[in-house]
Design an enzyme around this catalytic site. Structure first.
Site: not given
Length: 438
Positions: A330, A361
């Site tokens: 979110r 990453c």
């Protein structure tokens, strides 16, 4: 036990969740970890139900299970006499596995497949919320083929949108969901079903937004739907017996948020519906609502283990945890804000400003952009609050990270509700290469 900044803390200075030391939960089940305090969920569920009872109004409070679905969570909702809103075969199958009463299951979705509708018909679920003409055609064919009746609501877009403190009305709402109430689509859908031999129309449904802090949007939407119901009654003698006003009730993620108590939303809805139907001497419809976030959002917390720290001079200090956007997308997806504490240092002063970074990453993998905390060290436990809605349910295996465990706590007891994935789980659907190299 003492209270520190509204949070329960034990004599060790550790955060308590449901009467249990959060650091012990982290030690027992590992991190990242979702922890749900069931007492808060039950309190909210009973608050919604009791308000309808106090107002002497027939109702169904359906848990919008997209917020978080699992067998154990559905069983909690069953215990609290709630209904259930599902939007896929997966959620429906989970509900069946949980032994949820099929007559209290409502099936939503803007692109239900033939297979999903057949599953719903096979198990004789309580109601299908029909979203479009394609779905009506499928239901027409399937109910006739199987000589089976089905209850439906027509989902409509009333030209009202509401989010947080704002609401807007539009001439024609731009939405992928529902029959438009203003351009004749809803009337056309009504014509197709109101005298159908197998499709039994109960009434209308709408959902106007999410994280709503005011009641005016619900009131305007209710007025529009009631007026359409009155119109159908006057023109065709058809009486809608159900009015579903959806969900979207807000919760307090941070100090800046100021949601209303659930009972306030319910009372305002009831008042506007009662006033309108009494004006024309119509029977009061049964009111359905669909809280999701407001039932489980602030009952859930995420526990993380703190790892590395990086300082960018004169810019910020990054504090990395062992989860991130893989278990809570979110913040990265739409800038959601959260509050957090260091669970094992509740008695210490906030002396550092940190950016809480995840381990994925991606540069945008930040759970909290800026927060003041005590000096953190590797191995400390970070507790992030109000993560019970759309955290685990939107979790992924990005970077092949395993999804966290989910634990329920209540009155000093705890149980595993969803086990942590293993590395073997990560590859269990993978198949080896079988094409030969040319």
């Amino acid at each position: 036990m003492v209270m520190v900044s509204k949070h329960a803390v034990n004599e060790k200075g550790h955060l308590l969740i449901g009467g249990i030391d959060s650091t012990e939960l982290a030690k027992t089940y590992g991190t990242p970890l979702f922890v749900y305090d069931l007492s808060l969920i039950r309190e909210r569920a009973r608050g919604f139900n009791n308000t309808f009872k106090e107002q002497n109004v027939q109702a169904q409070v359906a848990y919008a299970s997209k917020a978080f679905s699992s067998v154990a969570m559905y069983q909690v909702m069953k215990q609290e006499n709630l209904s259930l809103d599902v939007v896929s075969a997966g959620e429906l199958f989970t509900a069946l596995k949980a032994g949820f009463p099929v007559e209290r299951i409502h099936f939503h979705g803007n692109n239900k497949s033939k297979e999903e509708l057949l599953l719903a018909l096979e198990h004789k679920i309580g109601c299908i919320v029909v979203d479009n003409f394609y779905e009506l055609e499928l239901l027409d064919t399937l109910t006739k083929e199987h000589n089976q009746k089905v209850n439906i609501l027509l989902r409509v877009t009333p030209g009202v949108e509401a989010h947080t403190h704002d609401y807007i009305t539009t001439g024609q709402q731009d939405s992928k969901f529902g029959f438009d109430l203003l351009n004749g689509q809803a009337d056309k859908a009504f014509q197709e079903v109101y005298q159908h031999d197998y499709i039994q129309l109960l009434g209308l449904h709408c959902h106007i937004g999410s994280q709503i802090f005011e009641t005016i949007g619900f009131k305007v939407a209710a007025e529009k739907l009631i007026k359409k119901m009155i119109e159908w009654y006057n023109s065709y003698g058809f009486l809608c017996t159900v009015l579903n006003l959806g969900g979207g009730f807000g919760i307090k993620y941070t100090e800046e948020d100021s949601p209303l108590e659930p009972s306030v939303y319910v009372r305002e809805m009831i008042k506007v519906v009662k006033d309108l139907v009494e004006e024309v001497n119509l029977a009061m419809p049964e009111i359905w609502i669909e809280p999701g976030r407001s039932l489980v959002g602030d009952a859930g917390s995420s526990l993380y283990t703190i790892g590395s720290e990086k300082e960018v001079p004169d810019v910020r200090k990054y504090l990395a945890v062992d989860g991130g956007m893989s278990d809570n997308i979110r913040p990265a997806l739409y800038g959601a804000l959260y509050d957090a504490v260091i669970a094992n240092k509740m008695g210490e002063k906030n002396v550092e400003n940190y950016t809480i970074a995840g381990k994925c990453c991606e540069s945008g993998d930040k759970l909290i952009e800026q927060i003041s905390l005590p000096k953190a060290e590797p191995g400390d436990i970070l507790a992030m609050f109000c993560t019970g809605a759309y955290g685990y349910s939107m979790a992924s295996n990005y970077n092949r990270l395993v999804r966290p465990a989910v634990v329920f706590v209540e009155n000093g007891k705890h149980q595993l509700a969803v086990r942590r994935e293993t590395l073997e789980d990560i590859v269990h659907l993978d198949l080896p290469l079988s094409l030969e190299k040319e």
